[in-house]
Design an enzyme around this catalytic site. Structure first.
Site, PDB file in Angstrom:
ATOM      1  N   GLU A 257      -5.970   4.527  -6.180  1.00  0.00           N
ATOM      2  CA  GLU A 257      -5.113   5.295  -7.086  1.00  0.00           C
ATOM      3  C   GLU A 257      -5.844   6.481  -7.734  1.00  0.00           C
ATOM      4  O   GLU A 257      -6.021   6.523  -8.959  1.00  0.00           O
ATOM      5  CB  GLU A 257      -4.509   4.369  -8.140  1.00  0.00           C
ATOM      6  CG  GLU A 257      -3.622   3.303  -7.504  1.00  0.00           C
ATOM      7  CD  GLU A 257      -2.845   2.450  -8.498  1.00  0.00           C
ATOM      8  OE1 GLU A 257      -3.159   2.509  -9.708  1.00  0.00           O
ATOM      9  OE2 GLU A 257      -1.938   1.723  -8.067  1.00  0.00           O
TER      10      GLU A 257
ATOM     11  N   GLU B 113      -1.362  -1.629  -0.737  1.00  0.00           N
ATOM     12  CA  GLU B 113      -1.058  -2.462  -1.909  1.00  0.00           C
ATOM     13  C   GLU B 113       0.426  -2.424  -2.223  1.00  0.00           C
ATOM     14  O   GLU B 113       1.085  -1.390  -2.082  1.00  0.00           O
ATOM     15  CB  GLU B 113      -1.847  -1.962  -3.129  1.00  0.00           C
ATOM     16  CG  GLU B 113      -1.661  -2.835  -4.372  1.00  0.00           C
ATOM     17  CD  GLU B 113      -2.424  -2.299  -5.579  1.00  0.00           C
ATOM     18  OE1 GLU B 113      -3.581  -1.875  -5.389  1.00  0.00           O
ATOM     19  OE2 GLU B 113      -1.858  -2.292  -6.679  1.00  0.00           O
TER      20      GLU B 113
END
Length: 465
Positions: free
Chosen positions: A214, A309
């Site tokens: 991220e 994810e």
């Protein structure tokens, strides 16, 4: 041809249950055997045009690497809370392809993440030489968990993701938020290389790594922000050279997929970065955006696209929730769409959580993440949720190196995707999230197999000669 059909059905409590083997007939045989009278809705019930799911073996697309989940510190500690018997049950449930759902792909984290029991790095704070580097912390739970999974399935491919460099390497001197100082790009790349070398010394090899988990978000837990330019700089001039000769595939981005295509251009559009970067990873949290995957797949045909994810979350702790079935359906929906769009692999988030959706840290005030499997350490119980079975309809039957086939369905209410396995069998997954039973007809060439999929259920058809 015949189709073995395996079903998970909310109404009759079937969970990955084989309901029979059904023959394919020619369209002519269907017409001759049809006893239905024409109706206003279907004037010619023997005319095989309606309710079709067409499978086209001539049209081949991407190959599959695998399906799996994340070997987080949290998951490993939840697993360790169980008795030896229950630990073995969980390992088989995930990684055995006969008794379980055949996971063969997995994600690890480099240093701590939000689903660790604490913040940690592998070096002492301020160590400019990395002489203090050690993965001893991972021997507590992660490495034992990994080794048991690898013992059950030696074909597991692993990739890793960093959440944060050590605090002294960052602009804000913290594991939480901030960015990597430019002067530390090279040292950080060496740190990542030491991680893989240390794991290799433990007999654990890695298939790949992402550059950063991220990279666009300044999270309230371990995180590190990179612009497109910064990620590209780190990859092509530091991380790529540091990992040369290891065989480790470097995957970029590793964030929500609404920006997948533009980020792919930032990395693959640069000649030197393109040399080192073998693919792109994404998370599913920003909506479907399967068009982004299709654009990347059609533009960069030789690159891996990985769902790295995804999970469901809730405001309530625990696993006994009325929406559990919907969580399973959401996995089925996402997998159908993303696989058809062009992904090579799928990795769920935490493999398991304990009865309190943890253990974790720095997540106060956030939603409680869920997992397909819960380990209740207090009751010494392994709980397989509907999501586990929905994922299993893909992971158990679509084998590594399976190739996606062309497919079309008569209605968006009947979602489907098809693959050809290395052994030549065709696997077709069909999903029905509606309140109604839905008729469908599998068709390959002139051969058809008429079936009905129950409301709120999923089936896998394994088609062989």
């Amino acid at each position: 041809m015949k189709a073995r059909i395996i079903e998970t059905n909310k109404e009759n409590n079937n969970y990955l249950t084989e309901i029979g083997s059904f023959p394919f007939l020619t369209e002519k045989e269907i017409k001759n055997n049809c006893t239905e009278e024409p109706t206003r809705m279907r004037l010619h019930p023997w005319d095989i045009e309606a309710f079709l799911i067409n499978i086209h073996p001539e049209a081949e697309f991407q190959k599959i690497i695998g399906f799996g989940g994340a070997f987080t510190d949290t998951a490993a500690h939840a697993w360790q809370k169980l008795s030896e018997e229950k630990r073995e049950q969980l390992i088989k449930a995930y990684f055995n392809d006969e008794e379980g759902i055949g996971y063969n792909f997995g994600r690890c984290h480099i240093s701590s993440c939000d689903f660790s029991t604490e913040n940690y790095s592998y070096v002492e704070e301020g160590d400019e030489t990395l002489d203090s580097f050690t993965i001893e912390r991972d021997h507590k739970a992660i490495i034992p968990f990994l080794k048991e999974a690898m013992k059950e399935n030696p074909e597991i491919k692993l990739f890793a993701s960093p959440w944060s460099p050590p605090a002294y390497m960052k602009t804000n001197n913290s594991l939480i938020g901030g960015s990597l100082k430019k002067d530390y790009y090279s040292l950080w790349a060496k740190y990542v290389r030491k991680y893989f070398d240390s794991y290799k010394a433990e007999g654990i090899d890695f298939w790949g790594t992402t550059v950063q988990n991220e990279p666009r978000h300044n999270q309230v837990w371990e995180s590190c922000v990179y612009t497109e330019e910064e990620e590209r700089e780190l990859l092509k001039n530091h991380l790529g050279p540091a990992l040369e000769g290891t065989g480790i595939n470097i995957i970029c981005y590793d964030h929500c997929k609404e920006r997948l295509f533009e980020r792919s251009y930032a990395m693959f559009g640069d000649e030197k970065a393109n040399k080192y970067c073998k693919g792109i990873a994404y998370h599913w949290y920003s909506g479907e955006h399967w068009g982004e995957i299709e654009l990347v797949r059609n533009t960069w045909k030789d690159k891996y696209i990985i769902n790295s994810e995804g999970c469901m979350a809730d405001t309530v702790k625990g696993y006994k929730k009325p929406q559990e079935w919907t969580y399973g359906e959401n996995y089925g929906h996402e997998l159908c769409g993303a696989l058809k769009a062009g992904i090579n692999g799928f990795t769920d988030w935490n493999l398991v959580l304990d009865e309190n959706n943890g253990p974790a840290h720095n997540r106060e005030g956030r939603l409680y993440c869920n997992a397909p499997v819960f380990c209740d350490g207090e009751k010494d119980e392994v709980i397989l949720t509907p999501a586990y079975y929905y994922i299993g309809h893909f992971s158990k039957f679509i084998k590594r190196d399976a190739v996606r086939l062309g497919i079309s369905s008569y209605s968006e209410k009947v979602e489907s995707v098809a693959f050809k396995n290395p052994d030549g069998s065709i696997v077709c997954v069909v999903l029905n999230r509606t309140d109604d039973d839905m008729e469908y007809i599998l068709r390959i060439g002139t051969s058809v197999c008429k079936q009905t999929i129950k409301a709120h259920s999923i089936i896998t058809a394994i088609i062989t000669e």
